[in-house]
Design a protein around this motif. Structure first.
Motif, PDB file in Angstrom:
ATOM      1  N   GLY A  25     -13.902  15.352  28.595  1.00 37.73           N
ATOM      2  CA  GLY A  25     -14.905  14.798  27.697  1.00 37.73           C
ATOM      3  C   GLY A  25     -14.944  13.284  27.655  1.00 37.73           C
ATOM      4  O   GLY A  25     -14.190  12.595  28.335  1.00 37.73           O
ATOM      5  N   SER A  59     -15.121  18.474  23.329  1.00 46.89           N
ATOM      6  CA  SER A  59     -15.273  17.482  24.392  1.00 46.89           C
ATOM      7  C   SER A  59     -16.684  16.910  24.501  1.00 46.89           C
ATOM      8  O   SER A  59     -16.886  15.916  25.198  1.00 46.89           O
ATOM      9  CB  SER A  59     -14.871  18.089  25.741  1.00 46.89           C
ATOM     10  N   ALA A  60     -17.654  17.527  23.821  1.00 42.22           N
ATOM     11  CA  ALA A  60     -19.011  16.992  23.889  1.00 42.22           C
ATOM     12  C   ALA A  60     -19.098  15.608  23.266  1.00 42.22           C
ATOM     13  O   ALA A  60     -19.938  14.793  23.664  1.00 42.22           O
ATOM     14  CB  ALA A  60     -19.987  17.946  23.189  1.00 42.22           C
ATOM     15  N   ARG A 107     -13.165  12.310  23.777  1.00 38.26           N
ATOM     16  CA  ARG A 107     -12.365  12.368  25.003  1.00 38.26           C
ATOM     17  C   ARG A 107     -11.041  13.035  24.634  1.00 38.26           C
ATOM     18  O   ARG A 107     -10.181  12.412  23.993  1.00 38.26           O
ATOM     19  CB  ARG A 107     -12.139  10.974  25.583  1.00 38.26           C
TER      20      ARG A 107
END
Length: 263
Positions: free
Chosen positions: A17, A43-44, A47
């Motif tokens: 991400g 993760s969208a 990170r």
């Protein structure tokens, strides 16, 4: 598989991400792998990192490093070596919960928020069999079928039993209540009501079950030791709600559904 080295010792880690760094730290039974569903879910917008502590997974097996102090230092070394931007969000489970809270208490400037799952306040809150039983037997006979997950079963054989016993030994005279009381960062305390390895706050520490002053307490009904696997959607939604919570929020409640939020 990603590997970095610190003082000739290997640290295995995974990353997924983009966005603000969020670091997952596993507990005594398993490795980075059981965080994978949560890494995928968050993760969208973040990170996400997860690494194997010394003696677990594919990181180095070095008994001299199997202490709480060494694991707290390992978090700092990991952040420095990978150039992870601070402040980070820390999420820890069991041993990883102790490490996450201890790191935050020592380095509050490096942490934005910290979430702990199955955090033992003292050694007395741990099931004695955690230290006396080898990890594979513990999974099969103590936790039972309800805690049989692929992410655990596939990695449990990589756990050095000495890492479990030594890390618990180094925790024997530690009381985390003062760290909780004096913490200057938002804290989420999560417990499974059916966890038979780690007890929630009780007795003289029952007051910690109250959500006050950026400290949130949540019990997940019918969950055992691995709520992030047993109730993936509910756990991930709870974690995201905590991360996104404003300063005005006074209580967090688990929700039955998971929905990605768009900022």
């Amino acid at each position: 598989m990603s590997i970095t080295t610190i003082d000739s010792q290997l640290i295995h880690y995974e990353v997924l991400g983009r966005g603000q760094p969020l670091i997952f730290i596993h507990g005594w039974l398993g490795s980075w792998r059981y965080w994978w569903p949560s890494m995928q879910a968050l993760s969208a917008h973040y990170r996400t990192f997860a690494f194997d502590l010394w003696g677990f997974g594919d990181s180095s097996k070095s008994p001299d490093s199997y202490t709480l102090g060494a694991y707290v230092e390992m978090v700092d070394q990991f952040i420095d070596k990978l150039g992870v931007a601070r402040p980070v969000i820390l999420v820890g489970h069991g041993l990883g919960a102790i490490v996450s809270l201890s790191y935050t208490a020592k380095n509050p400037q490096n942490v934005a928020k910290v979430a702990t799952i199955a955090l033992p306040l003292t050694n007395a809150y741990l099931n004695n069999r955690l230290q006396d039983t080898d990890p594979e037997t513990l999974i099969n006979r103590v936790l039972g079928r309800t805690n049989s997950f692929m992410e655990i079963d596939s990695e449990i054989h990589k756990v050095d039993a000495t890492a479990v016993t030594k890390s618990i030994g180094s925790f024997s005279n530690v009381n985390l209540v003062n760290d909780i009381a004096n913490l200057t960062r938002p804290l989420l305390l999560v417990y499974g009501t059916q966890d038979n390895l780690v007890l929630p706050p009780n007795g003289e520490y029952s007051y910690l079950q109250q959500s006050v002053n950026d400290r949130f307490y949540v019990e997940l009904e019918l969950c055992h030791h691995f709520p992030m696997l047993q109730e993936k959607a509910k756990f991930n939604r709870l974690l995201l709600d905590f991360i996104l919570a404003s300063a005005e929020l006074t209580e967090l409640t688990p929700k039955e559904y998971w929905q990605r939020r768009i900022r």
